[in-house]
Design an enzyme around this catalytic site. Structure first.
Site, short mmCIF file in Angstrom:
data_model
loop_
_atom_site.label_atom_id
_atom_site.label_comp_id
_atom_site.label_asym_id
_atom_site.label_seq_id
_atom_site.Cartn_x
_atom_site.Cartn_y
_atom_site.Cartn_z
CG HIS A 206 -2.32 -0.49 1.50
ND1 HIS A 206 -1.80 -2.27 1.55
CD2 HIS A 206 -3.44 -0.88 1.24
CE1 HIS A 206 -3.04 -2.77 1.33
NE2 HIS A 206 -3.86 -2.12 1.24
N GLY B 24 5.60 4.88 -2.38
CA GLY B 24 6.52 5.40 -3.34
C GLY B 24 7.57 3.89 -3.58
CE LYS B 25 8.72 -0.79 0.75
NZ LYS B 25 8.59 -2.24 1.82
CG ASP C 130 9.12 -7.03 5.74
OD1 ASP C 130 8.00 -6.39 5.84
OD2 ASP C 130 9.58 -7.50 6.68
CG HIS D 243 9.85 5.43 0.56
ND1 HIS D 243 9.75 4.78 0.74
CD2 HIS D 243 10.08 5.93 -0.62
CE1 HIS D 243 10.36 3.74 0.42
NE2 HIS D 243 9.69 4.28 -1.18
CE1 TYR E 295 14.05 3.85 11.23
CE2 TYR E 295 11.97 3.40 9.64
CZ TYR E 295 12.85 3.70 10.58
OH TYR E 295 12.23 3.37 11.82
#
Length: 202
Positions: free
Chosen positions: A14, A17-18, A74, A160, A162
């Site tokens: 969701h 950015g990814k 992940d 996005h 860190y």
């Protein structure tokens, strides 16, 4: 390794950015990339203590809900001075109850690093585990690692998570200061995707 011949791929995230990053990385392979939000999927609970375990949970839930081949990842940042934390809990450190606050998460990370008393540079790695799962349950796993260091204060408004406090080895700028094109060429996710493309798309 099984070749990927389907025309549509669901990326089980969701995170806009990814999703944009995955679309850019797979743009030249003639695959329509759709996201979990677009398909109306909810996010399953990530109950495993490893990147691979959590990626598998997301992939299986999305595949069972849609019947589509799924790419799930992940990922997170592991800081040596913190014994690898936040690791699989990278996103959890940003949770507020009203959404994710990565400025808060970056501050916590830096505060905890300083509390250890370890000298700079503060070695860290961005890690990504990808699982590509076909509708019959067959899966392939790929891992990408981007070594670098945690720096302070945050620099840059790109990327996005860190990104503004992570400076990759061999660079003088953070991921937050890099263009999307530069980041996509070297990120932990890009490295994992490159392995996947070589194994399944070429």
């Amino acid at each position: 390794m099984r070749a990927f011949t389907e025309k549509r791929l669901l990326v089980a995230t969701h995170n806009a950015g990814k999703l944009d990053e995955m679309r850019a990385l797979l743009a030249s392979y003639g695959v329509e990339v759709v996201g979990a939000a677009q398909m109306g999927l909810t996010e399953p609970a990530e109950t495993e203590d490893s990147f691979a375990g959590n990626a598998r949970i997301k992939a299986r839930a999305a595949m069972q809900a849609t019947g589509l081949p799924v790419l799930a990842d992940d990922s997170g940042i592991s800081v040596d001075a913190l014994g690898g934390a936040p690791g699989v809990y990278t996103a959890d450190w940003a949770e507020t109850g009203q959404g994710r606050d990565f400025a808060m998460a970056m501050q916590r990370t830096w505060t905890e690093v300083q509390a250890t008393g370890t000298p700079a540079p503060h070695a860290a790695q961005f890690r990504c585990t990808l699982i590509l799962m076909w509708p019959d349950g067959h899966e392939a796993l790929f891992e990408g690692v981007l070594p670098g260091q945690v720096v302070w204060p945050p620099r840059g408004a790109e990327g996005h998570g860190y990104d503004p406090i992570f400076q990759p080895d061999g660079h003088q700028v953070t991921l937050g200061e890099m263009s999307a094109e530069m980041k996509n060429s070297l990120s932990h996710r890009a490295r994992a995707v490159a392995q996947m493309i070589e194994a399944c798309f070429v």
